[in-house]
Design a protein around this motif. Structure first.
Motif, PDB file in Angstrom:
ATOM      1  N   MET A  25       1.241  -0.946   0.096  1.00  0.00           N
ATOM      2  CA  MET A  25      -0.418   0.015   0.140  1.00  0.00           C
ATOM      3  C   MET A  25       0.783   0.611   0.229  1.00  0.00           C
ATOM      4  O   MET A  25       0.367   2.468  -0.607  1.00  0.00           O
ATOM      5  N   SER A  26       1.832   1.139   0.617  1.00  0.00           N
ATOM      6  CA  SER A  26       3.222   2.136   0.370  1.00  0.00           C
ATOM      7  C   SER A  26       3.410   2.432  -0.819  1.00  0.00           C
ATOM      8  O   SER A  26       4.002   3.322  -1.310  1.00  0.00           O
ATOM      9  N   ASP A  27       3.449   1.726  -2.169  1.00  0.00           N
ATOM     10  CA  ASP A  27       4.049   2.205  -3.173  1.00  0.00           C
ATOM     11  C   ASP A  27       2.806   2.415  -3.984  1.00  0.00           C
ATOM     12  O   ASP A  27       3.177   2.744  -5.249  1.00  0.00           O
ATOM     13  N   TYR A  28       1.960   3.080  -3.204  1.00  0.00           N
ATOM     14  CA  TYR A  28       0.990   3.540  -4.126  1.00  0.00           C
ATOM     15  C   TYR A  28       0.552   5.019  -3.451  1.00  0.00           C
ATOM     16  O   TYR A  28       1.605   5.110  -2.914  1.00  0.00           O
ATOM     17  N   SER A  29       0.534   5.734  -4.674  1.00  0.00           N
ATOM     18  CA  SER A  29       0.632   7.296  -4.273  1.00  0.00           C
ATOM     19  C   SER A  29      -0.935   8.179  -3.486  1.00  0.00           C
ATOM     20  O   SER A  29      -0.439   9.050  -3.385  1.00  0.00           O
ATOM     21  N   TYR A  30      -2.134   7.405  -3.560  1.00  0.00           N
ATOM     22  CA  TYR A  30      -2.991   8.139  -3.572  1.00  0.00           C
ATOM     23  C   TYR A  30      -4.161   6.755  -3.155  1.00  0.00           C
ATOM     24  O   TYR A  30      -3.786   5.924  -3.238  1.00  0.00           O
ATOM     25  N   ILE A  31      -5.520   7.317  -2.406  1.00  0.00           N
ATOM     26  CA  ILE A  31      -6.281   6.285  -2.239  1.00  0.00           C
ATOM     27  C   ILE A  31      -7.549   6.762  -2.104  1.00  0.00           C
ATOM     28  O   ILE A  31      -7.626   8.414  -1.737  1.00  0.00           O
ATOM     29  N   GLN A  32      -8.379   6.071  -2.702  1.00  0.00           N
ATOM     30  CA  GLN A  32      -9.661   6.938  -3.135  1.00  0.00           C
ATOM     31  C   GLN A  32     -11.141   7.004  -2.691  1.00  0.00           C
ATOM     32  O   GLN A  32     -11.142   5.660  -2.447  1.00  0.00           O
ATOM     33  N   VAL A  33     -11.693   7.658  -1.785  1.00  0.00           N
ATOM     34  CA  VAL A  33     -12.498   7.576  -1.189  1.00  0.00           C
ATOM     35  C   VAL A  33     -13.560   7.792  -1.664  1.00  0.00           C
ATOM     36  O   VAL A  33     -14.375   8.853  -1.895  1.00  0.00           O
ATOM     37  N   PRO A  34     -14.942   7.066  -1.069  1.00  0.00           N
ATOM     38  CA  PRO A  34     -16.551   7.957  -1.860  1.00  0.00           C
ATOM     39  C   PRO A  34     -16.994   8.792  -1.108  1.00  0.00           C
ATOM     40  O   PRO A  34     -16.615   8.404  -0.693  1.00  0.00           O
ATOM     41  N   GLU A  35     -17.749   9.252  -1.991  1.00  0.00           N
ATOM     42  CA  GLU A  35     -18.283   9.759  -0.961  1.00  0.00           C
ATOM     43  C   GLU A  35     -20.278   9.916  -1.129  1.00  0.00           C
ATOM     44  O   GLU A  35     -20.444  10.345   0.326  1.00  0.00           O
ATOM     45  N   THR A  36     -20.572   8.650  -0.968  1.00  0.00           N
ATOM     46  CA  THR A  36     -21.568   7.511  -0.250  1.00  0.00           C
ATOM     47  C   THR A  36     -21.212   5.914  -0.135  1.00  0.00           C
ATOM     48  O   THR A  36     -20.388   5.647  -1.343  1.00  0.00           O
ATOM     49  N   PHE A  37     -21.926   5.943   1.477  1.00  0.00           N
ATOM     50  CA  PHE A  37     -21.347   4.293   0.973  1.00  0.00           C
ATOM     51  C   PHE A  37     -22.540   3.540   0.954  1.00  0.00           C
ATOM     52  O   PHE A  37     -23.641   4.031   0.741  1.00  0.00           O
ATOM     53  N   GLU A  38     -22.655   2.378   0.666  1.00  0.00           N
ATOM     54  CA  GLU A  38     -23.722   1.639  -0.190  1.00  0.00           C
ATOM     55  C   GLU A  38     -24.576   1.886   1.193  1.00  0.00           C
ATOM     56  O   GLU A  38     -25.833   1.827   0.934  1.00  0.00           O
ATOM     57  N   PHE A  39     -24.314   1.161   2.581  1.00  0.00           N
ATOM     58  CA  PHE A  39     -25.303   1.201   3.386  1.00  0.00           C
ATOM     59  C   PHE A  39     -25.442   2.256   3.985  1.00  0.00           C
ATOM     60  O   PHE A  39     -26.328   2.341   5.280  1.00  0.00           O
ATOM     61  N   LEU A  40     -25.546   3.522   4.112  1.00  0.00           N
ATOM     62  CA  LEU A  40     -25.820   4.943   4.081  1.00  0.00           C
ATOM     63  C   LEU A  40     -26.370   5.186   2.958  1.00  0.00           C
ATOM     64  O   LEU A  40     -26.645   5.301   2.027  1.00  0.00           O
ATOM     65  N   LYS A  41     -27.770   6.306   3.031  1.00  0.00           N
ATOM     66  CA  LYS A  41     -28.770   6.848   2.614  1.00  0.00           C
ATOM     67  C   LYS A  41     -28.693   7.982   1.184  1.00  0.00           C
ATOM     68  O   LYS A  41     -28.801   8.157   0.708  1.00  0.00           O
ATOM     69  N   GLY A  42     -27.191   9.103   1.706  1.00  0.00           N
ATOM     70  CA  GLY A  42     -27.315   9.443   1.362  1.00  0.00           C
ATOM     71  C   GLY A  42     -25.840  10.403   1.757  1.00  0.00           C
ATOM     72  O   GLY A  42     -24.585   9.320   1.866  1.00  0.00           O
ATOM     73  N   LYS A  43     -25.108  11.018   0.662  1.00  0.00           N
ATOM     74  CA  LYS A  43     -23.663  11.720   0.626  1.00  0.00           C
ATOM     75  C   LYS A  43     -23.270  11.935   1.635  1.00  0.00           C
ATOM     76  O   LYS A  43     -23.227  13.062   2.315  1.00  0.00           O
ATOM     77  N   ASP A  44     -22.047  11.676   1.909  1.00  0.00           N
ATOM     78  CA  ASP A  44     -21.143  12.023   3.273  1.00  0.00           C
ATOM     79  C   ASP A  44     -22.549  12.055   4.475  1.00  0.00           C
ATOM     80  O   ASP A  44     -22.522  12.938   5.364  1.00  0.00           O
ATOM     81  N   GLN A  45     -23.345  10.988   4.489  1.00  0.00           N
ATOM     82  CA  GLN A  45     -24.506  10.988   5.813  1.00  0.00           C
ATOM     83  C   GLN A  45     -23.652  10.732   6.915  1.00  0.00           C
ATOM     84  O   GLN A  45     -22.896   9.396   7.145  1.00  0.00           O
ATOM     85  N   HIS A  46     -23.886  11.823   7.998  1.00  0.00           N
ATOM     86  CA  HIS A  46     -23.522  11.165   9.373  1.00  0.00           C
ATOM     87  C   HIS A  46     -22.205  11.792   9.295  1.00  0.00           C
ATOM     88  O   HIS A  46     -21.089  11.286  10.258  1.00  0.00           O
TER      89      HIS A  46
END
Length: 264
Positions: A25-46
């Motif tokens: 994982m250190s060999d990569y230069s970034y990680i992309q985080v989703p703005e919405t998770f499937e178990f939540l109902k909206g964008k960045d909920q809570h």
């Protein structure tokens, strides 16, 4: 005797797995985080997505939401998946890291919380899941821009205040060069962790409150023609500046507070 051999082998396998995950994982230069998770109902909920991104940055990753990513190659980065399961007794969270081909590189321990309030439960469970990342010691390398594209602009660049752009003051130009350019930057002050978030007008400064399992806004930084102004949560204004190492200092009546940039 067989039991001892089994545990020794298990210990060696776990150490090998952790070392492999760290190096990979250190060999990569970034990680992309989703703005919405499937178990939540909206964008960045809570604020679960924001907290996830903050914790990835805290543990050595260069974390971005998709719309913040600079011009990068897809397979230079990793992709975060967060699985959540609210329940009657426990709220459960697992954090997974995959490569661009969907191959799973790491799966966290299951974070659990008994809180009944959704935000507190999710935040505590996420933090507990991220305890798995603390021992990995990941240190992602500097992000690589994709030179194959003719455009050099980045998605996460934001307009600087016009007052600063048009000024001819050498001091302000120097100060501008000291300011963090990342969307999110992690800082420490007297053992506490803080998150600096870049905005169109300047930055917001939030404290990671472990006991409360959330990020608490403590103030805002505004870029002015003659410097940087810090406004705390009570509305009091103070002079602030970034040094050549991008550390943040705020001049208060009781003395200057220096927030140290956490370098990946």
């Amino acid at each position: 005797m067989k039991g001892k051999v089994f545990f020794v082998l298990l210990f060696l396998m776990m150490n090998s797995y952790i070392g492999s995950a760290q190096q990979s994982m250190s060999d990569y230069s970034y990680i992309q985080v989703p703005e919405t998770f499937e178990f939540l109902k909206g964008k960045d909920q809570h604020q679960v997505n924001s907290l996830t991104k903050f914790l990835f940055n805290k543990y050595g990753f260069n974390a971005y939401f998709e719309n913040e990513l600079p011009n990068v190659r897809k397979c230079d980065g990793l992709y975060a998946v967060v699985e959540g399961q609210p329940g009657f007794i426990y709220t459960r969270i697992t954090v997974i890291v995959k490569d661009c081909n969907g191959v799973e590189l790491f799966r966290s321990q299951e974070g659990k919380s008994k809180f009944k309030e959704y935000k507190k439960a999710y935040h505590q469970a996420v933090r507990r899941a991220f305890e798995s990342f603390e021992e990995l010691g990941v240190q992602q390398k500097e992000i690589n821009l994709d030179d194959s594209s003719s455009t050099a602009t980045t998605k996460n660049s934001e307009p600087v205040s016009e007052e600063i752009t048009n000024t001819t003051s050498k001091e302000i130009v120097a100060a501008k060069g000291n300011m963090p350019t990342a969307k999110f930057s992690s800082y420490t002050y007297q053992g506490s962790s803080f998150l600096l978030r870049k905005t169109a007008a300047g930055y917001t400064l939030s404290q990671e409150v472990t006991g409360a399992d959330e990020l608490v806004l403590v103030g805002k930084l505004t870029m002015l023609k003659d410097g940087v102004q810090y406004t705390d949560s009570m509305g009091s204004m103070h002079e602030a500046f970034f040094d050549s190492d991008k550390n943040l200092s705020i001049k208060l009546p009781a003395g200057t507070k220096k927030f140290v940039l956490v370098k990946n």
